[in-house]
Motif scaffolding. Structure first.
Motif, PDB file in Angstrom:
ATOM      1  N   ILE A 187      55.500 -48.524  63.977  1.00  0.00           N
ATOM      2  CA  ILE A 187      55.646 -49.962  63.729  1.00  0.00           C
ATOM      3  C   ILE A 187      54.433 -50.724  64.264  1.00  0.00           C
ATOM      4  N   LEU A 188      53.941 -50.335  65.449  1.00  0.00           N
ATOM      5  CA  LEU A 188      52.787 -51.012  66.046  1.00  0.00           C
ATOM      6  C   LEU A 188      51.537 -50.892  65.179  1.00  0.00           C
ATOM      7  N   SER A 189      51.401 -49.792  64.460  1.00  0.00           N
ATOM      8  CA  SER A 189      50.191 -49.574  63.655  1.00  0.00           C
ATOM      9  C   SER A 189      50.038 -50.616  62.545  1.00  0.00           C
ATOM     10  N   LEU A 190      51.116 -51.307  62.187  1.00  0.00           N
ATOM     11  CA  LEU A 190      51.051 -52.341  61.150  1.00  0.00           C
ATOM     12  C   LEU A 190      50.194 -53.532  61.571  1.00  0.00           C
ATOM     13  N   LYS A 191      49.909 -53.664  62.870  1.00  0.00           N
ATOM     14  CA  LYS A 191      49.104 -54.783  63.373  1.00  0.00           C
ATOM     15  C   LYS A 191      47.604 -54.479  63.389  1.00  0.00           C
ATOM     16  N   LEU A 192      47.206 -53.270  63.003  1.00  0.00           N
ATOM     17  CA  LEU A 192      45.780 -52.967  62.881  1.00  0.00           C
ATOM     18  C   LEU A 192      45.203 -53.720  61.679  1.00  0.00           C
ATOM     19  N   VAL A 193      43.912 -54.048  61.742  1.00  0.00           N
ATOM     20  CA  VAL A 193      43.278 -54.799  60.662  1.00  0.00           C
ATOM     21  C   VAL A 193      42.046 -54.053  60.163  1.00  0.00           C
ATOM     22  N   GLN A 194      41.497 -54.500  59.044  1.00  0.00           N
ATOM     23  CA  GLN A 194      40.298 -53.904  58.481  1.00  0.00           C
ATOM     24  C   GLN A 194      39.087 -54.228  59.357  1.00  0.00           C
ATOM     25  N   PRO A 195      38.067 -53.365  59.358  1.00  0.00           N
ATOM     26  CA  PRO A 195      36.898 -53.598  60.210  1.00  0.00           C
ATOM     27  C   PRO A 195      36.223 -54.948  59.979  1.00  0.00           C
TER      28      PRO A 195
END
Length: 452
Positions: A187-195
């Motif tokens: 679930i936490l990985s959904l908060k990653l963004v594009q470089p």
């Protein structure tokens, strides 16, 4: 409302991917560190880990390409979901004792881990500002390894009341706790963004991959095997996970009872946090010259490796697979008898973090471009996992323990002179790297404007 912008900084993204790794690989490491995946008989876990690392060797190598095409958020998300599936297979194994599902789950996790670590590697090596790469690596390593600490406490407390002479595997509640934490990581990985949505505090932006496709990625990955620097890196890649089999199964798994293995892992992963901070600070602050810092780091880690593996050699003379030093596994209540092997196992964790921090820092110094560093990370994880697959299979075939130890010692010792060769072309001053990054940014901006 102010949280989202902070998450989109390099530090925010590094901490976030560290939290994902806390929940997924961190819990996996804690479970594996108990020896046999928490089972008394390690045979099923050895077969599963052989399948895992064989698949990981392939998809770890290709993972950088996946990351360049899909971006880190999707890559890490897809990779993370297979960790919970792997632990669920051991929960079922507790009742069915059917190895097939465990081995299948291991192979699927190899695919997932290849993706997750490719995304992690690109973030860790390309997002930080040049002056603080070691700091960012050590912060990630500390957050990640806190997962091992918490993961070690779970089986310690949930199995604490068992008789120390009990030969049972860890209970169902332990596996369920691991599964819940791993799902939180997905679930936490959904908060990653594009470089290209990440900006550094000094105003420079992370350089994202430009118009990459499958054919380009395959060709660029193949070219790594023609790069003399990457060929010199091969022994370090292989050594960097090869030792886990010996340490987890044949030190922690053989010498200690179930509850003490969990306690040992708490200290093992805590020592990793210390090792990463020490190595990261040295690699950032010891000298203005990248080459000098690399040389000093290599010498320090090589000295620590020699001392710790020499102590392990002495310890190994006291036991074999079928002959324990005191007849029964050690418990943390055994005083001085427990202390020596316990300290040795903790030092293994310290050395692991120092060695891998050094490896990531060296790769990070070789380029300032996300797509290139993503491929470097995939190369590292792919060969690392190929070595691990061999190591787990050697243990599954019941290779004698002393030859296993010596093979680990030789592999790691061989890595250091070759790392020395890798860093000989490093530029002396940090500002050269900053100029390179600014040049890449201008090229990227020019390309974007021309398309508009």
């Amino acid at each position: 409302m102010a949280l989202l912008p902070r998450l989109r900084t390099p530090m925010g993204q590094v901490i976030l991917v560290g939290a994902v790794c806390f929940c997924c690989p961190g819990m996996f490491s804690a479970l594996t560190g108990m020896g046999g995946g928490g089972q008394v008989d390690p045979h099923a876990a050895n077969r599963a880990l052989t399948a895992l690392y064989a698949a990981f060797a392939i998809f770890g190598l290709l993972g950088g390409g996946f990351n360049n095409i899909l971006g880190p958020r999707i890559t890490v998300l897809v990779g993370s979901v297979f960790y919970a599936l792997y632990v669920a297979s051991f929960l079922r194994y507790n009742h069915s004792h059917d190895e097939r599902l465990v081995v299948l789950a291991g192979g699927l996790l190899g695919f997932g881990a290849g993706l997750l670590w490719a995304g992690q590697g690109s973030i860790l090596m390309s997002y930080p500002p040049e002056r603080d790469k070691g700091l960012y690596i050590s912060i990630f390593w500390s957050v990640f390894n806190m997962g091992g600490v918490v993961g070690g406490l779970i089986p310690f407390f949930l199995n604490f009341s068992r008789d120390r002479s009990s030969s049972h595997s860890v209970n169902d509640t332990t596996y369920i706790a691991f599964i819940v934490v791993m799902l939180c990581g997905s679930i936490l990985s959904l908060k990653l963004v594009q470089p290209d949505q990440v900006a550094r505090e000094d105003g420079t932006q992370v350089i994202s991959a430009l118009h990459t496709d499958v054919a380009t990625e395959c060709w660029e990955i193949l070219k790594l095997f023609r790069d003399p620097r990457m060929l010199a890196f091969v022994p370090a890649c292989i050594a960097s996970n090869f030792f886990y089999t010996y340490q987890f199964n044949n030190v922690n798994g053989l010498l200690f009872d179930v509850r003490t293995r969990g306690l040992n892992n708490v200290v093992y992963w805590s020592a990793q946090m210390l090792g990463s901070v020490l190595a990261g600070r040295l690699l950032d602050k010891s000298s203005p010259s990248s080459r000098s810092r690399a040389h000093l780091g290599i010498l320090l880690v090589a000295a620590a490796s020699t001392l710790i593996w020499a102590a392990a050699f002495v310890n190994q003379t006291n036991y074999s697979r079928h002959r324990l030093p005191h007849g029964v596994p050690l418990d943390f209540t055994d005083g001085f008898q427990f202390l020596g092997p316990f300290v040795l196992y903790s030092c293994f964790g310290l050395l692991d973090a120092m060695f891998q921090t050094l490896c990531y820092w060296v790769m990070g110094e070789m380029s300032g471009e996300v797509q290139t560093l993503s491929r470097y990370g995939g190369f590292y994880k792919g060969l690392q996992s190929a070595g691990a697959a061999v190591a787990w299979q050697l243990d599954a075939s019941e290779m004698a323990l002393m030859p296993q130890l010596c093979l680990n010692w030789i592999l790691m010792s061989l890595s250091f002179p070759l790392l020395w060769i890798m860093v000989r072309d490093f530029k002396d001053e940090r500002h050269h790297r900053k100029e390179d990054e600014e040049h890449l940014f201008l090229l990227d901006s020019s390309s974007t404007n021309s398309e508009d």
